[in-house]
Design a protein around this motif. Structure first.
Motif, short mmCIF file in Angstrom:
data_model
loop_
_atom_site.label_atom_id
_atom_site.label_comp_id
_atom_site.label_asym_id
_atom_site.label_seq_id
_atom_site.Cartn_x
_atom_site.Cartn_y
_atom_site.Cartn_z
N LEU A 12 0.72 -14.42 -13.09
CA LEU A 12 0.11 -15.11 -14.22
C LEU A 12 0.31 -14.31 -15.51
CD1 LEU A 12 -1.57 -17.41 -15.43
CD2 LEU A 12 -3.63 -16.18 -14.70
N ALA A 13 0.14 -13.01 -15.44
CA ALA A 13 0.35 -12.16 -16.61
C ALA A 13 1.79 -12.27 -17.11
CB ALA A 13 0.01 -10.70 -16.28
N ALA A 14 2.74 -12.32 -16.19
CA ALA A 14 4.16 -12.45 -16.58
C ALA A 14 4.43 -13.80 -17.24
CB ALA A 14 5.06 -12.28 -15.36
N CYS A 55 -4.18 -12.22 -23.36
CA CYS A 55 -4.61 -12.68 -22.03
C CYS A 55 -3.74 -12.06 -20.95
CB CYS A 55 -4.57 -14.20 -21.95
SG CYS A 55 -5.91 -15.03 -22.83
N ALA A 56 -2.44 -11.96 -21.20
CA ALA A 56 -1.53 -11.35 -20.23
C ALA A 56 -1.95 -9.92 -19.94
CB ALA A 56 -0.09 -11.39 -20.74
N ALA A 57 -2.25 -9.17 -20.99
CA ALA A 57 -2.67 -7.78 -20.81
C ALA A 57 -3.99 -7.71 -20.05
CB ALA A 57 -2.79 -7.09 -22.17
N ALA A 58 -4.93 -8.58 -20.41
CA ALA A 58 -6.24 -8.55 -19.75
C ALA A 58 -6.14 -8.92 -18.27
CB ALA A 58 -7.20 -9.50 -20.47
N VAL A 59 -5.28 -9.87 -17.94
CA VAL A 59 -5.12 -10.28 -16.54
C VAL A 59 -4.37 -9.22 -15.74
CG1 VAL A 59 -3.90 -11.97 -15.09
CG2 VAL A 59 -5.30 -12.76 -16.99
N ALA A 60 -3.46 -8.52 -16.38
CA ALA A 60 -2.66 -7.51 -15.69
C ALA A 60 -3.46 -6.27 -15.31
CB ALA A 60 -1.46 -7.10 -16.56
N ILE A 61 -4.50 -5.97 -16.05
CA ILE A 61 -5.30 -4.76 -15.82
C ILE A 61 -6.49 -5.12 -14.93
CG2 ILE A 61 -6.68 -2.97 -16.93
CD1 ILE A 61 -4.90 -3.48 -19.46
N PRO A 62 -6.60 -4.53 -13.76
CA PRO A 62 -7.69 -4.89 -12.85
C PRO A 62 -9.09 -4.81 -13.46
CG PRO A 62 -6.06 -3.59 -11.68
CD PRO A 62 -5.66 -3.57 -13.13
#
Length: 126
Positions: A12-14, A55-62
């Motif tokens: 999703l982040a990608a 959002c991509a950054a937020a989703v990528a970071i646990p």
């Protein structure tokens, strides 16, 4: 956190990072989604691109995945009216793929699984 949920979040982040980058690099493609009443389409396109990258950054970071997934779901809901506008404005034989009637109408139902995906990512976060 399962490996499968990590993979889902990273995918999703990608997707978000790719779309956000496209908004910043090729803004003209997305300007047709912005209703005239909102003013400058370019500013909205850039803003949505930055929002997708955030959002991509937020989703990528646990550690930020839960709020990132919720923000992503809200973003997908928020851009839906623009997708409807583009579908209504589309032409059957448009030269550019993003304005073809089949593409613009076909992508509308895709918003539902995108929102569900973002929601699932937020629910499965650590």
């Amino acid at each position: 956190m399962s490996r499968r949920s990590d993979l889902s979040a990273c995918t999703l982040a990608a997707v978000l990072a790719t779309s956000g980058t496209l908004h910043l690099v090729r803004p003209r493609v997305f300007e047709g989604l912005i209703p005239d009443a909102l003013g400058s389409p370019r500013a909205w396109v850039y803003g949505s691109g930055v929002a997708e990258l955030a959002c991509a950054a937020a989703v990528a970071i646990p550690a930020t995945r839960r709020p990132g997934g919720l923000a992503t779901a809200a973003l997908f809901v928020g851009v839906f009216p623009g997708n409807v506008k583009m579908a209504l404005d589309s032409r059957p034989a448009a030269r550019h793929w993003s304005r073809r009637r089949s593409v613009t109408w076909g992508r509308l139902p895709l918003q539902v699984p995108l929102v569900a995906w973002a929601w699932r990512v937020s629910r499965t976060a650590g």
